[in-house]
Design a protein around this motif. Structure first.
Motif, PDB file in Angstrom:
ATOM      1  N   MET A  38      -0.614  -6.723  -0.300  1.00 50.69           N
ATOM      2  CA  MET A  38       0.771  -6.405  -1.418  1.00 50.69           C
ATOM      3  C   MET A  38      -0.585  -4.976  -2.146  1.00 50.69           C
ATOM      4  SD  MET A  38       3.432  -8.741  -3.030  1.00 50.69           S
ATOM      5  CE  MET A  38       3.673  -8.387  -4.428  1.00 50.69           C
ATOM      6  N   SER A  39       0.589  -3.793  -2.536  1.00 52.87           N
ATOM      7  CA  SER A  39      -0.482  -2.852  -2.921  1.00 52.87           C
ATOM      8  C   SER A  39       0.316  -2.466  -4.123  1.00 52.87           C
ATOM      9  CB  SER A  39      -1.115  -1.972  -2.259  1.00 52.87           C
ATOM     10  OG  SER A  39      -1.265  -2.446  -1.106  1.00 52.87           O
ATOM     11  N   LYS A  98       4.322   0.863  -8.715  1.00 49.00           N
ATOM     12  CA  LYS A  98       4.993   0.395  -8.470  1.00 49.00           C
ATOM     13  C   LYS A  98       4.288  -0.803  -7.113  1.00 49.00           C
ATOM     14  CE  LYS A  98       9.410   0.406  -5.216  1.00 49.00           C
ATOM     15  NZ  LYS A  98      10.009   1.333  -4.577  1.00 49.00           N
ATOM     16  N   THR A  99       4.760  -1.866  -7.049  1.00 50.71           N
ATOM     17  CA  THR A  99       4.570  -2.967  -6.272  1.00 50.71           C
ATOM     18  C   THR A  99       4.854  -3.125  -5.528  1.00 50.71           C
ATOM     19  OG1 THR A  99       3.319  -3.850  -8.466  1.00 50.71           O
ATOM     20  CG2 THR A  99       3.050  -5.261  -6.121  1.00 50.71           C
ATOM     21  N   VAL A 100       4.421  -2.963  -3.664  1.00 52.78           N
ATOM     22  CA  VAL A 100       4.806  -2.710  -2.363  1.00 52.78           C
ATOM     23  C   VAL A 100       4.371  -3.782  -1.607  1.00 52.78           C
ATOM     24  CG1 VAL A 100       6.201  -0.874  -2.622  1.00 52.78           C
ATOM     25  CG2 VAL A 100       4.151  -1.255  -1.772  1.00 52.78           C
ATOM     26  N   GLU A 118       0.336  -3.114   2.567  1.00 52.91           N
ATOM     27  CA  GLU A 118      -0.679  -2.572   2.629  1.00 52.91           C
ATOM     28  C   GLU A 118      -0.876  -0.703   2.259  1.00 52.91           C
ATOM     29  OE1 GLU A 118      -4.174  -4.565   1.028  1.00 52.91           O
ATOM     30  OE2 GLU A 118      -2.235  -5.963   1.335  1.00 52.91           O
ATOM     31  N   TYR A 119      -2.466  -0.363   0.745  1.00 55.86           N
ATOM     32  CA  TYR A 119      -2.002   0.973   0.678  1.00 55.86           C
ATOM     33  C   TYR A 119      -2.975   1.918   1.676  1.00 55.86           C
ATOM     34  CZ  TYR A 119      -3.323   5.514  -1.289  1.00 55.86           C
ATOM     35  OH  TYR A 119      -3.900   6.370  -1.256  1.00 55.86           O
ATOM     36  N   SER A 120      -2.626   2.610   1.961  1.00 55.38           N
ATOM     37  CA  SER A 120      -3.382   3.526   3.273  1.00 55.38           C
ATOM     38  C   SER A 120      -3.235   4.944   1.609  1.00 55.38           C
ATOM     39  CB  SER A 120      -2.321   3.699   4.464  1.00 55.38           C
ATOM     40  OG  SER A 120      -2.197   4.444   5.256  1.00 55.38           O
ATOM     41  N   PRO A 121      -3.299   5.646   2.617  1.00 50.58           N
ATOM     42  CA  PRO A 121      -3.500   7.354   2.115  1.00 50.58           C
ATOM     43  C   PRO A 121      -2.290   8.706   3.125  1.00 50.58           C
ATOM     44  CG  PRO A 121      -5.612   6.579   2.879  1.00 50.58           C
ATOM     45  CD  PRO A 121      -5.130   5.250   2.889  1.00 50.58           C
TER      46      PRO A 121
END
Length: 68
Positions: free
Chosen positions: A1-2, A53-55, A58-61
């Motif tokens: 989660m990010s 916002k939490t999704v 995983e974060y990615s540029p």
């Protein structure tokens, strides 16, 4: 989660309100106070508002934040 962050900007108009309202309708939450500055070059007041916002991903540029 990010947790994702966006900073929405627009001239001081109903378009800014619609942009923030659309983000809230998509599950984003307000983050901090709205910001205002005068754009001397264009003679307009500019507005800004941070949103988060939490999704579940995983974060990615490469993420399209507006599509989350």
């Amino acid at each position: 989660m990010s947790t994702l962050y966006r900073f929405l900007t627009e001239d001081d108009s109903s378009e800014f309100c619609h942009k923030v309202s659309a983000a809230l309708a998509q599950g984003w939450e307000l983050y901090g106070d709205p910001q205002y500055t005068y754009d001397h070059a264009n003679g307009v007041l500019r507005c800004g508002q941070g949103v988060i916002k939490t999704v579940g991903a995983e974060y990615s540029p490469d993420m399209k934040l507006g599509a989350q």
